[in-house]
Motif scaffolding. Structure first.
Motif, PDB file in Angstrom:
ATOM      1  N   VAL A 364      -7.986  13.306 -11.825  1.00  0.00           N
ATOM      2  CA  VAL A 364      -7.411  12.081 -11.086  1.00  0.00           C
ATOM      3  C   VAL A 364      -7.350  12.513  -9.693  1.00  0.00           C
ATOM      4  O   VAL A 364      -7.648  11.619  -8.788  1.00  0.00           O
ATOM      5  N   LEU A 365      -6.331  13.380  -9.259  1.00  0.00           N
ATOM      6  CA  LEU A 365      -5.833  13.563  -7.956  1.00  0.00           C
ATOM      7  C   LEU A 365      -6.667  14.581  -7.175  1.00  0.00           C
ATOM      8  O   LEU A 365      -6.434  14.753  -5.770  1.00  0.00           O
ATOM      9  N   VAL A 409      -6.059   2.049  -5.111  1.00  0.00           N
ATOM     10  CA  VAL A 409      -5.934   1.650  -6.590  1.00  0.00           C
ATOM     11  C   VAL A 409      -7.134   1.085  -7.165  1.00  0.00           C
ATOM     12  O   VAL A 409      -7.409   1.518  -7.982  1.00  0.00           O
ATOM     13  N   ALA A 410      -7.609  -0.016  -6.396  1.00  0.00           N
ATOM     14  CA  ALA A 410      -8.866  -0.649  -7.171  1.00  0.00           C
ATOM     15  C   ALA A 410     -10.198   0.196  -7.102  1.00  0.00           C
ATOM     16  O   ALA A 410     -10.909   0.007  -7.836  1.00  0.00           O
ATOM     17  N   VAL A 411     -10.595   0.988  -6.206  1.00  0.00           N
ATOM     18  CA  VAL A 411     -11.632   1.788  -6.001  1.00  0.00           C
ATOM     19  C   VAL A 411     -11.231   3.275  -6.409  1.00  0.00           C
ATOM     20  O   VAL A 411     -12.031   3.865  -7.383  1.00  0.00           O
ATOM     21  N   VAL A 412     -10.551   4.000  -5.550  1.00  0.00           N
ATOM     22  CA  VAL A 412     -10.235   5.492  -5.764  1.00  0.00           C
ATOM     23  C   VAL A 412      -9.605   5.786  -7.111  1.00  0.00           C
ATOM     24  O   VAL A 412     -10.373   6.551  -8.073  1.00  0.00           O
ATOM     25  N   ARG A 416     -11.362   7.293 -10.637  1.00  0.00           N
ATOM     26  CA  ARG A 416     -11.017   8.949 -10.686  1.00  0.00           C
ATOM     27  C   ARG A 416     -11.647   9.769  -9.865  1.00  0.00           C
ATOM     28  O   ARG A 416     -12.286  10.777 -10.015  1.00  0.00           O
ATOM     29  N   ILE A 417     -11.599   9.204  -8.375  1.00  0.00           N
ATOM     30  CA  ILE A 417     -12.288   9.792  -7.391  1.00  0.00           C
ATOM     31  C   ILE A 417     -11.617  10.778  -6.698  1.00  0.00           C
ATOM     32  O   ILE A 417     -10.561  10.682  -6.434  1.00  0.00           O
TER      33      ILE A 417
END
Length: 737
Positions: A364-365, A409-412, A416-417
């Motif tokens: 995720v990060l 929050v909405a995209v990254v 799971r970028i």
């Protein structure tokens, strides 16, 4: 052992003091143990219209009125209608009746009014005594036959309804009918079809089995949805004591509208969404449904969650009040009902999945992900430092904590970028601002800086905790582990963001009764709209709406809905939301809109109004609230009231203090209700909030204005009875004309 049924319109109960209520409870205990005991003095009436009616001795002065129903297969059932002084009880019992409505199969218990009240048979002043050229219901195309023969409404009540000249007069008529009759009349006020009303109330084409004897028909009718609006079986002594001590036999704990009960008891093949305006009972349905699922399967793992910890505390308290025997789980994944705010739920999930947190962080990060032991933070401070300290080349209008947080929050996190290459290609549906490739590169520089800073500080933002929790659950299920929950119920779902929905989907496998979602898009005061299908949550064909408001008077509801006029709202699948069928079950005074010359005069007006309410002994001080747009305004109101002799308490995260009026922000009032409300500072300098609008890009301004309208709608709909709106200078544009 006799069965006990209590009627919701037990008008002789609410006026009783505590000592008499205790005697009624003792009477019921003895009745339940041995209804043949001579000490109860359960006696038939010689002159009674209905041979089933009985009176029973509560003490030498008080008598209970009951109907005795003898079912050959189920034994004796007593239907309790109320307790009155001896002489009144005898007169009322003589003309009381219990019958099954021949048209719709609903059980009707008619007790009338005490003699001194019944003597005044003059019509309510707001109901026309002569039929106008076109009455209110006739304007919708209804006829007397529709009401009396199509729905089964009492002929006299149907006549009065058909001559009511307007909606307010119709509400007066509805208030004098049985519960189901009042509900049906309110539905008629929206112009919906007779067949739809019959369906909503559970009426059938063959309402009663006339081959059975009268008592058996009554027992059968007790199980009809509309009958349960008036009658409830009491299952045990503890439930009986709670109902009696509460003193409100129409309480949500016991009696539900047939439409509400349908959503409590029905099973669905997948996720289900229940929407509805403020005060329509969505939360009540969610609580009852959690209890129902727990009763159906004592081994089930159920999660009941909502937007924040304060609302979750209310859910837990109401669940336990509804059923003290319900098993409350300490942690998600345990048997029983776990109740908690969704951020706390995310942390609790991570605690259970510590063994895969590092791997979830990599997914995720990115590399070097922060360990679970890190501190949690809102992230705003870090985003502000990053935006100011990194030369990213991003347009300054976008380099703000609000835009960067929502994009993250909405995209990254939602996708799971972990790399620029992924971010440069990902679709951004629903984002108001379009980003060119150079702009995406600039945003990614800030995202990387944010993640580096968080790693150095050993912090995780709340959305990162949720994203990690969701990924940890995915990892475990990918490796053959079981899902953490069997059923998930979500209240106030309109304010959840992408990371919330990712977690909710990962908690429970897709299947029967997996997700129950209660929401109102008109009350979305945080974040941006989401589309559930993008998170694997499919509600197409499984979405319904409640329209009857139980909290707010018709007058206050009209004002609250007018705040939304002219704005377009969409639901969790981008469908259009409407307020067209919203209506209230109660009448009341019109809201007062009071313009003031300056702040000092406004404070004088607010203080005078609060003092007026406090002078009414029937009004509890803590049921009075003054709502403001900001904390600064809240604190100024508290000081101003104090200077004018009114002691009030500013309410933040703590619970209300009995004995004091409350002053709180409109955001803090979410999920609460009060008898009397003042909306203070409704001027163009505070509503909408200029600071809030300045913090969003121009492309997202319309969305921000929707949230401001929603906030004023939420605040307006907190008032059960009286609503006062004040402002100094120029009034807010959101108040309309």
């Amino acid at each position: 052992m006799a069965n006990l049924v209590i009627a919701s319109n037990s008008k002789g109960m609410s006026k009783l003091d505590g000592s008499v209520k205790n005697k009624v409870y003792d009477f019921f205990e003895k009745l339940n143990a041995d209804d043949t005991s001579p000490k109860l003095h359960i006696e038939p009436m010689k002159k009674a219209v209905d041979p089933r009616v009985r009176t029973g001795r509560v003490d030498l002065y008080w008598r209970a009125i009951l109907f005795r129903v003898d079912d050959k297969s189920g034994g004796t059932t007593y239907i309790y209608m109320g307790t009155w002084p001896h002489d009144d009880a005898i007169k009322l019992a003589e003309r009381a009746t219990l019958r099954v409505n021949p048209i719709n199969g609903t059980l009707e218990g008619l007790i009338g009014e005490p003699p001194e009240v019944a003597a005044d048979d003059s019509p309510p002043p707001t109901v026309a005594t002569t039929e106008p050229e076109v009455s209110y219901l006739a304007g919708f195309g209804y006829s007397y036959a529709d009401l009396a023969e199509g729905l089964g409404i009492d002929p006299a009540l149907a006549e009065r309804a058909m001559v009511a000249p307007d909606e307010s007069a119709l509400l007066e008529v509805a208030a004098n009918g049985l519960e189901w009759e009042g509900s049906a009349l309110l539905d008629l006020a929206t112009g919906i079809s007779i067949d739809t009303i019959r369906d909503k109330h559970g009426f059938t084409e063959t309402p009663v089995d006339t081959t059975r004897d009268d008592d058996q028909q009554i027992i059968e009718a007790l199980d009809r949805p509309a009958s349960k609006m008036q009658f409830a079986f009491i299952e045990d002594d503890e439930e009986l004591r709670r109902v009696i001590e509460g003193g409100d036999f129409a309480a949500w704990r016991t009696f539900l509208h047939p439409e509400q009960r349908k959503y409590v008891e029905s099973d669905y093949g997948g996720a289900f969404r229940l929407s509805g305006g403020a005060g329509t009972g969505k939360t009540v349905v969610a609580i009852h449904r959690a209890r129902r699922l727990a009763r159906d399967n004592p081994g089930a793992r159920i999660i009941l969650t909502t937007f924040n910890a304060t609302l979750a505390q209310g859910l837990k308290a109401d669940l336990v009040a509804l059923d003290p025997a319900v098993r409350v789980a300490d942690k998600p994944g345990d048997v029983g009902v776990y109740v908690g705010g969704i951020d706390a739920l995310g942390r609790a999930v991570l605690e259970r999945a510590r063994d895969v947190v590092a791997e979830a962080g990599e997914r995720v990060l990115g590399s070097g992900a922060t360990e679970f032991s890190a501190r949690r933070t809102s992230g705003d401070t870090v985003w502000r430092e990053v935006a100011q300290g990194v030369d990213s080349g991003l347009d300054p209008k976008l380099a703000t904590p609000a835009f960067l947080e929502s994009e993250y929050v909405a995209v990254v996190l939602a996708n799971r970028i972990t790399t620029l290459e992924q971010y440069a290609k990902v679709a951004r549906p629903g984002r108001g601002v379009r980003l060119s490739r150079p702009a995406r590169i600039a945003v990614w520089k800030l995202v990387e800086a944010f993640r580096r800073q968080s790693q150095m500080d050993e912090t995780l933002s709340f959305p990162e905790v949720l994203a990690l929790a969701a990924e940890a659950l995915r990892i475990k299920t990918e490796r053959g582990g079981t899902f953490l929950s069997d059923h998930v119920l979500v209240d106030e779902a309109q304010d959840l963001h992408a990371a919330h929905w990712a977690l909710l989907r990962a908690l429970v496998s897709e299947g029967a009764n997996d997700l129950f979602i209660a929401e109102d898009s008109h009350q979305r005061i945080y974040g941006s709209p989401v589309i559930l299908s993008r998170f694997g949550i499919k509600i197409v064909g499984r979405s319904r709406r409640l329209t009857l408001n139980y909290r707010t008077t018709a007058q206050n509801l009209h004002f609250a809905v007018s705040v939304l006029a002219g704005a377009e709202y969409t639901d969790l699948e981008q469908g259009e939301e409407t307020t067209g069928e919203y209506r209230s079950a109660r009448n009341g005074p019109a809201p007062e809109l009071i313009p003031c010359v300056d702040i000092a005069e406004e404070l004088d007006v607010v203080a005078a109004k609060v003092k007026q309410w406090l002078a009414d002994d029937a009004v509890e001080p803590e049921s009075i609230a003054v709502l403001t747009r900001s904390q600064d305004e809240r604190d100024r109101i508290v000081r101003g009231l104090g200077e004018r002799g009114v002691t009030a308490r500013a309410l933040d995260k703590s619970a209300p203090t009995p004995g004091q009026p409350l002053v709180l922000t409109m955001h803090r009032a979410k999920g609460m209700e009060f008898s009397r409300v003042v909306l203070a500072g409704a001027d163009d300098k505070h509503v909408p909030s200029p600071a809030t609008l300045r913090s969003v890009p121009e492309e997202e301004r319309s969305e921000a204005m929707l949230r401001e309208r929603s906030l004023l709608y939420v605040a307006s709909s907190r008032a059960r009875d009286a609503l006062v709106v004040t402002w100094s200078g120029k009034k807010s544009e959101l108040l309309g004309e």
